[in-house]
Design an enzyme around this catalytic site. Structure first.
Site, PDB file in Angstrom:
ATOM      1  N   THR A 191       0.869  -1.139   0.008  1.00  0.00           N
ATOM      2  CA  THR A 191       0.092  -0.050  -0.006  1.00  0.00           C
ATOM      3  C   THR A 191       0.925   1.282   0.024  1.00  0.00           C
ATOM      4  OG1 THR A 191      -0.230   0.131   2.468  1.00  0.00           O
ATOM      5  CG2 THR A 191      -1.972  -1.281   1.211  1.00  0.00           C
ATOM      6  N   PRO A 193       2.980   2.905  -2.173  1.00  0.00           N
ATOM      7  CA  PRO A 193       3.033   3.790  -3.137  1.00  0.00           C
ATOM      8  C   PRO A 193       1.656   4.577  -3.257  1.00  0.00           C
ATOM      9  CG  PRO A 193       3.648   1.616  -4.049  1.00  0.00           C
ATOM     10  CD  PRO A 193       3.094   1.399  -2.725  1.00  0.00           C
ATOM     11  N   THR A 194       0.575   4.008  -2.926  1.00  0.00           N
ATOM     12  CA  THR A 194      -0.736   4.491  -2.605  1.00  0.00           C
ATOM     13  C   THR A 194      -0.650   5.759  -1.513  1.00  0.00           C
ATOM     14  OG1 THR A 194      -2.104   2.974  -3.206  1.00  0.00           O
ATOM     15  CG2 THR A 194      -3.045   4.401  -2.128  1.00  0.00           C
ATOM     16  N   CYS A 385     -10.833   4.490 -44.337  1.00  0.00           N
ATOM     17  CA  CYS A 385      -9.784   5.920 -44.709  1.00  0.00           C
ATOM     18  C   CYS A 385      -8.572   5.375 -45.659  1.00  0.00           C
ATOM     19  CB  CYS A 385      -9.317   6.376 -43.441  1.00  0.00           C
ATOM     20  SG  CYS A 385      -9.080   8.209 -43.461  1.00  0.00           S
ATOM     21  N   GLY A 387      -7.482   2.698 -45.567  1.00  0.00           N
ATOM     22  CA  GLY A 387      -7.750   1.412 -46.052  1.00  0.00           C
ATOM     23  C   GLY A 387      -8.479   1.594 -47.352  1.00  0.00           C
ATOM     24  N   GLN A 389      -8.603   4.210 -49.506  1.00  0.00           N
ATOM     25  CA  GLN A 389      -7.905   4.689 -50.572  1.00  0.00           C
ATOM     26  C   GLN A 389      -6.905   3.615 -51.376  1.00  0.00           C
ATOM     27  OE1 GLN A 389      -5.675   7.821 -48.423  1.00  0.00           O
ATOM     28  NE2 GLN A 389      -7.377   9.242 -48.187  1.00  0.00           N
ATOM     29  N   HIS A 511     -14.259   7.454 -40.531  1.00  0.00           N
ATOM     30  CA  HIS A 511     -14.089   6.655 -39.418  1.00  0.00           C
ATOM     31  C   HIS A 511     -15.296   6.127 -38.710  1.00  0.00           C
ATOM     32  CE1 HIS A 511      -9.832   6.877 -39.789  1.00  0.00           C
ATOM     33  NE2 HIS A 511      -9.957   8.089 -40.279  1.00  0.00           N
ATOM     34  N   GLU A 513     -15.357   3.954 -36.738  1.00  0.00           N
ATOM     35  CA  GLU A 513     -15.224   3.479 -35.257  1.00  0.00           C
ATOM     36  C   GLU A 513     -15.452   4.302 -34.018  1.00  0.00           C
ATOM     37  OE1 GLU A 513     -13.065   3.939 -37.689  1.00  0.00           O
ATOM     38  OE2 GLU A 513     -11.194   4.542 -36.997  1.00  0.00           O
TER      39      GLU A 513
HETATM   40  N1  GLN Z   1      -3.411   9.418 -44.995  1.00  0.00           N
HETATM   41  C1  GLN Z   1      -4.422   9.540 -45.472  1.00  0.00           C
HETATM   42  C2  GLN Z   1      -5.131  10.795 -45.590  1.00  0.00           C
HETATM   43  O1  GLN Z   1      -4.476  11.886 -45.067  1.00  0.00           O
HETATM   44  C3  GLN Z   1      -5.501   8.636 -44.914  1.00  0.00           C
HETATM   45  C4  GLN Z   1      -5.930   9.181 -43.186  1.00  0.00           C
HETATM   46  C5  GLN Z   1      -6.536   8.349 -42.334  1.00  0.00           C
HETATM   47  O2  GLN Z   1      -6.673   7.099 -42.686  1.00  0.00           O
HETATM   48  N2  GLN Z   1      -7.099   8.804 -41.091  1.00  0.00           N
HETATM   49  O3  GLN Z   1      -6.032  11.069 -46.468  1.00  0.00           O
END
Ligand code: GLN
Length: 551
Positions: A191, A193-194, A385, A387, A389, A511, A513
């Site tokens: 304990t 460190p706490t 993104c 991916g 492209q 994105h 996500e």
């Molecule tokens: N590098 C790429 C761009 O700027 C893709 C960016 C990304 O994947 N967030 O358009």
């Protein structure tokens, strides 16, 4: 005034970083919300960068993007996933941003000749920003980045001390997250460190009322008592946060330890018992997925750095939840893929392939190889993104026959610049906060896979990029069978692509996500995982296959 009513919870961390302070703060928000209270979250970051947008993922992990286009700390992702609070650029600020604002004011003469100092000018700026975001909610949870004792977090902690004094003891509570390590050689939990960390905080004028102790096993009550004794904290407010198998179990665990009860008592809030039924359902489903497992290969360059793909990882988990499946995520190094001859050997064992966002040219050819494999072998594919492209570049090279197709980002002289700088990006010199950032609407083509997945044709998603599909190649791409299924409403930007003759092949410039939540999985992840499951039923298997699915 609102500030009279808003209650503040200040969350600091001690002993070491990475003990889950952000998740503890997010869980605290979830618990307050489950009691019917309106919450917001604020993250204060002590570093000098104005925002994390220009920081390497090696240093900082993922850069989270809000609807209003802030490049923010990844803890904001936890806050949005755990609560219904919507984060904006005001919900996260750094020392750099505070100094930037104060120095600008000084240059404009707003301090009327005063000597501009850390106290009161920097601390006033911090307090004003915290108050502004906190106005109008019941509970504002303010997390201070770094560890108590860092030189750079001192102005933030001083601002916290002042806010506590100004708002009164019934309106603020200080929660300190610390570590209680197990020392193997002694066979004991320690304990000390706490104790030291709380002493440090006391030295700054902040007495924590609640301690959340990260511990890798049960924290016996006599140790809780010992901690309480040395830190002036009530034993009932020494909360053990033992390791959880899934992060969504944390609110339940902290509730069982009495955290939310302690909070509402100390803040003098009348509220109902929390309704944690959706958290319980999520955890049950995660523990025992009824439909087995799917394996997804994530082709990235930060394979040793899970924090770089934090939201993505969570979104795939959510996609699994929606399908009652467990998702095994396998990180595959895109640079290593460049040297691989037998792609089947490396990628043949997965039920789906995902290429996430990224920057720069490292590992790009490996990503293109993986996409080619997914396209030619009819393996479910999702490109986000960068991916997306690269999926366009791959299609241009190998289907449209455009040898030397590439992205200007990696090669400014590329023969066929399929991906080039967006018009608005030309001439921009500054690197910070200058990308196309935040939420933009996107129109989906009627009858496309994208429209089916979303169940609508007008969507809004968050972006973070400088490059985009070159419109001069649109016709060629479409003629050869790539469907441009999502466009900006003015039709000028390609936001989604898909392959109609493929089992499941989707790329998006945005994105998704950043908008998936455990209780509301994003449809793009739900459908991707569903496609993975369908494919796992029919996918050719080799002897001794390691990623076999159960159904
Ligand atoms: N590098 C790429 C761009 O700027 C893709 C960016 C990304 O994947 N967030 O358009």
């Amino acid at each position: 005034m609102h500030t009279q009513r808003t209650k503040y919870v200040f969350v600091t961390g001690g002993v070491v970083s990475s003990i889950g302070k952000g998740l503890a703060a997010a869980s605290l928000g979830a618990l307050m919300e489950a009691r019917g209270l309106r919450v917001t979250h604020i993250k204060l970051d002590p570093y000098i960068n104005v925002d994390p947008g220009t920081m390497s993922p090696y240093q900082h992990g993922e850069v989270y993007v809000t609807d209003d286009g802030a490049e923010a700390d990844l803890d904001l992702g936890h806050y949005e996933r755990f609560t219904s609070a919507r984060m904006t650029r005001a919900n996260n600020f750094t020392t750099g941003r505070i100094y930037d604002a104060v120095i600008s004011k000084e240059r404009r003469g707003e301090y009327l000749g005063a000597t501009v100092q850390v106290i009161p000018h920097i601390t006033d700026e911090i307090k004003a920003r915290v108050r502004e975001v906190a106005a109008g909610v019941d509970v504002a949870i303010v997390e201070i980045g770094g560890t108590v004792g860092d030189i750079e977090s001192l102005p933030f902690l001083e601002a916290v001390r002042q806010l506590r004094t100004e708002n009164g003891p019934q309106n603020t509570v200080s929660v300190h997250v610390t570590l209680v390590p197990w020392i193997g050689a002694a066979g004991e939990l320690k304990t000390k460190p706490t104790q030291h960390s709380v002493k440090e905080l006391l030295g700054l004028g902040i007495q924590p009322e609640i301690l959340i102790c990260r511990v890798d096993r049960e924290l016996p009550v006599d140790l809780k008592r010992k901690i309480a004794h040395f830190t002036n904290v009530g034993v009932e407010a020494v909360i053990a946060a033992t390791d959880v198998s899934c992060i969504y179990e944390l609110p339940i665990k902290l509730h069982k330890e009495g955290l939310d009860q302690q909070l509402v008592e100390r803040l003098n809030i009348w509220s109902r018992q929390p309704d944690l039924s959706n958290w319980k359902r999520t955890v049950e489903r995660m523990r025992e997925p009824q439909k087995g497992t799917v394996s997804v290969a994530l082709i990235g360059k930060y394979v040793h750095l899970r924090d770089a793909y934090k939201s993505l990882h969570e979104s795939l988990v959510h996609g699994g939840l929606a399908n009652d499946l467990s998702v095994q995520l396998h990180y595959v190094d895109s640079e290593e893929l460049q040297r691989v001859d037998d792609m089947e050997k490396v990628l043949g064992e997965y039920d789906a392939i995902l290429v996430p966002g990224g920057f720069g040219d490292r590992g790009l050819e490996g990503k293109i190889k993986a996409i080619r494999y997914a396209r030619e072998h009819n393996v479910p594919f999702f490109g986000i993104c960068l991916g997306m492209q690269m999926a366009v570049v791959e299609f241009a090279r190998h289907v449209c026959g455009l040898d030397g197709a590439g992205t200007v980002e990696a090669d400014p002289q590329t023969k066929h610049p399929l991906i080039h700088l967006m018009p608005g990006q030309r001439g921009i010199q500054d690197k910070g906060a200058t990308m196309r950032l935040g939420a933009y609407p996107c129109q989906l083509a009627e009858g496309s896979l994208a429209a089916r997945v979303y169940g609508t044709t007008l969507i809004s998603e968050r972006h973070r990029h400088r490059f985009e599909v070159n419109n001069e190649y649109r016709e060629t791409l479409e003629k050869n069978g790539l469907r441009l299924s999502g466009l900006s409403p003015d039709q000028l930007l390609v936001e989604m692509v898909e392959l109609p003759n493929h089992r499941y092949f989707i790329g998006c410039q945005f994105h998704p996500e950043f908008k998936s939540k455990p209780h509301a999985p994003h449809p793009l992840f739900t459908h991707f995982i569903h496609a993975a499951q369908e494919y796992s039923r029919v996918r050719p298997r080799k002897e001794g296959s390691t990623h076999a699915s159960l159904n």
